[in-house]
Scaffold this motif. Structure first.
Motif, PDB file in Angstrom:
ATOM      1  N   ALA A 141      -0.402   1.276  13.811  1.00 54.91           N
ATOM      2  CA  ALA A 141      -1.852   1.400  14.029  1.00 54.91           C
ATOM      3  C   ALA A 141      -2.599   1.705  12.736  1.00 54.91           C
ATOM      4  O   ALA A 141      -3.315   2.705  12.629  1.00 54.91           O
ATOM      5  N   TRP A 142      -2.469   0.830  11.760  1.00 57.23           N
ATOM      6  CA  TRP A 142      -3.045   1.082  10.433  1.00 57.23           C
ATOM      7  C   TRP A 142      -4.564   1.265  10.498  1.00 57.23           C
ATOM      8  O   TRP A 142      -5.102   2.200   9.895  1.00 57.23           O
ATOM      9  N   HIS A 143      -5.232   0.375  11.179  1.00 57.93           N
ATOM     10  CA  HIS A 143      -6.695   0.439  11.236  1.00 57.93           C
ATOM     11  C   HIS A 143      -7.152   1.740  11.895  1.00 57.93           C
ATOM     12  O   HIS A 143      -8.103   2.384  11.418  1.00 57.93           O
ATOM     13  N   THR A 144      -6.481   2.135  12.968  1.00 54.60           N
ATOM     14  CA  THR A 144      -6.857   3.372  13.654  1.00 54.60           C
ATOM     15  C   THR A 144      -6.725   4.569  12.727  1.00 54.60           C
ATOM     16  O   THR A 144      -7.606   5.437  12.666  1.00 54.60           O
ATOM     17  N   GLU A 169      -5.492  -4.100  14.563  1.00 56.62           N
ATOM     18  CA  GLU A 169      -4.967  -3.050  13.692  1.00 56.62           C
ATOM     19  C   GLU A 169      -4.743  -3.531  12.253  1.00 56.62           C
ATOM     20  O   GLU A 169      -4.144  -2.818  11.444  1.00 56.62           O
TER      21      GLU A 169
END
Length: 556
Positions: free
Chosen positions: A437-440, A486
């Motif tokens: 979940a990089w974007h989160t 993500e």
């Protein structure tokens, strides 16, 4: 492609390595480049770079820099793209070096192909008493099960042989290796590990997580000369990939000794940020004077401890809060109970070390978050920039705790594109909401530091940049990316492999961008990643690599 340099290069032993001492040219101006760096949280471009005594003097217009530094040695970049040297904050350096001299299963499409490759390797190495290899993946082979000792015996039956799975969390052994380790149907599963067994209860040939130690502990240890060869092999590989700084996630006394030797002899052509493996005997031996910071002009640091919370998703060793979707009786394995993990974190933090803990499953991440929270109350250490390595599957309710606990998410983008063929089978759609979940993490302000976990994955950082931005494989599949919500932007990914990676290693004041006073670590590449199609990022070729104003690699 050759680059014109007005000083004579000094060739190293490897034909692809060139070292140009900074002392020969003070200052030096690299002209005619399309350069990029981060400054004040923005991407800035330049056409020239000036450096002296290994450190950046200025970036800017190359004509103006030539006029400012009239006595400088000029290096013509021939219009190529210049970037700050790239980082990989999580890998295994010696393992990579050793592995490049073993039989590699990566790329094999089925069991028969793998066995054929093993037979060829065994014939080519008749004097090796114990054969080693790695990189197998039963998912790609579409076996639907683990391979067996009997199958490996069909390729090698006269000597012990062990091969690590691609993720490093399972070992495939032949019968000779099982016999040498004394593993029988009566051998119990060790704590934190599992012996795979057939229907009759006999060991079938695969050892998961801590069960691997049953065989790895009896494999003859490498000599110092073998370690030196492994390190030299790895360093040459890093230079060819544009990696100017790597994090070694778990070393002991022997590796630390070789690192100091290479640093003292000015042979450490990639900067190494090493982490002591656990808080046992090696930690006690290496911690006699506390953390080692900025050694040999920032070539070597030993100021972190690496702990391990669980195994990997592919081998179902990652510790999950609920059972695996494709193995309802299995939740994976926590490698330590809560009290033991809490104690380890406290010991390392109290001694002043950054703590970087491997956690892949949501149960392991939950355990580690609790351990950091408890340790901060007991001994402090919140400001040490502690990290969770991988942070691969996190229950959504736990993600905000990374921010509140000031933790860095040390993540490997290529894990997502490697795992996308099995991750949903393992954990189902619902748990994927907190996975990769990089974007989160970025949206809540958590620093994400980029790496690969080499040699589990390729050490090529452009593979990581490509995966981060596209979430596809190299063939562009799936077309819109796997869970593209993500994905990172290219600027976010670039930062994860440069300035934020430096921050994760306490080095953002001296590395990570090409700004005045920082080390002149930079690379020249064959395409402009900020103008090339995102789908082509992985194709980027490194033409030159410079570390501290010294050229350590040139592509012939």
């Amino acid at each position: 492609m050759r680059f014109r340099v007005s000083v004579m290069a000094v060739a190293c032993a490897a034909t692809s390595i060139l070292v140009v001492p900074a002392a020969m040219a003070a200052p030096t101006v690299v002209t005619n480049v399309q350069g990029y760096t981060l400054a004040n949280n923005k991407l800035v471009s330049f056409s020239g770079l000036a450096f002296d005594k290994g450190k950046v003097l200025a970036t800017g217009n190359n004509t103006a820099l030539v006029k400012r530094y009239r006595a400088a040695t000029l290096v013509d970049g021939e219009g190529k793209t210049m970037l700050p040297g790239l980082f990989d904050v999580h890998g295994h350096v010696f393992r990579l070096g050793f592995r490049r001299n073993e039989v590699l299963m990566g790329g094999t499409q089925n069991l028969d192909e793998a066995l054929s490759k093993i037979r060829d390797y065994a014939k080519a190495n008749p004097n090796r008493q114990w054969l080693l290899g790695s990189g197998w993946n039963q998912v790609i082979w579409k076996l639907g099960r683990f391979p067996t000792a009997v199958e490996l015996d069909s390729a090698v039956a006269d000597r012990p042989m062990t091969l690590r799975r691609v993720d490093g969390h399972a070992t495939w052994a032949n019968s000779k290796a099982l016999q040498a380790a004394g593993i029988t149907r009566d051998t119990p599963d060790p704590a934190g590990g599992r012996i795979e067994r057939d229907a009759a209860g006999n060991p079938s040939g695969v050892l998961v997580d801590k069960a691997q130690l049953l065989v790895t502990n009896i494999i003859p240890a490498p000599s110092d000369d073998e370690r030196r060869l492994a390190l030299s092999t790895a360093l040459a590989h890093f230079g060819s990939l544009g990696l100017t700084s790597v994090g070694d996630a778990g070393i002991g006394v022997d590796e630390a000794r070789i690192y100091r030797e290479f640093a003292d002899q000015k042979k450490l052509t990639t900067r190494v940020y090493a982490m002591i493996s656990d808080v046992g005997d090696d930690f006690r031996a290496l911690n006699t004077k506390g953390p080692l910071k900025g050694y040999a002009q920032d070539r070597y640091n030993l100021r972190a401890v690496k702990l391990r919370g669980d195994g990997a998703l592919g081998s179902r060793g990652a510790a999950m809060l609920e059972p695996y979707s494709d193995d309802h009786g299995n939740k994976g394995l926590l490698l330590s109970d809560d009290a033991t993990m809490n104690s380890k974190v406290r010991i390392a933090l109290k001694a002043g070390y950054q703590v970087n803990t491997h956690a892949i499953g949501d149960a392991a991440n939950h355990q580690i978050l609790n351990a950091y929270e408890a340790a901060y109350k007991d001994v402090g250490g919140r400001g040490l920039r502690n990290r969770i390595e991988h942070a691969q599957v996190v229950t959504p309710a736990d993600i905000p705790r990374f921010k509140t606990l000031d933790l860095i998410a040390s993540m490997q983008p290529t894990h997502a594109t490697s795992d996308m063929n099995m991750a949903e089978d393992r954990i189902g759609k619902e748990r994927l909401k907190g996975a990769y979940a990089w974007h989160t993490f970025l949206q809540q302000g958590t620093v994400v530091a980029g790496g690969s976990d080499f040699p589990v994955e390729s050490a090529n950082p452009f593979y990581g940049l490509h995966a981060a931005v596209t979430r596809t494989d190299h063939e562009g599949k799936p077309a819109q990316g796997w869970h593209p919500e993500e994905a990172m932007t290219l600027l976010q990914a670039f930062r994860a492999f440069t300035l934020d990676a430096a921050y994760a290693q306490h080095q953002e004041k001296v590395l990570g961008s090409l700004q005045r006073g920082k080390w002149a670590d930079f690379i020249l590449v064959d395409q402009d990643p900020f103008k090339a199609p995102a789908a082509d990022l992985w194709k980027t070729q490194v033409l030159q690599t410079w570390v501290g104003g010294e050229r350590v690699f040139r592509k012939e």
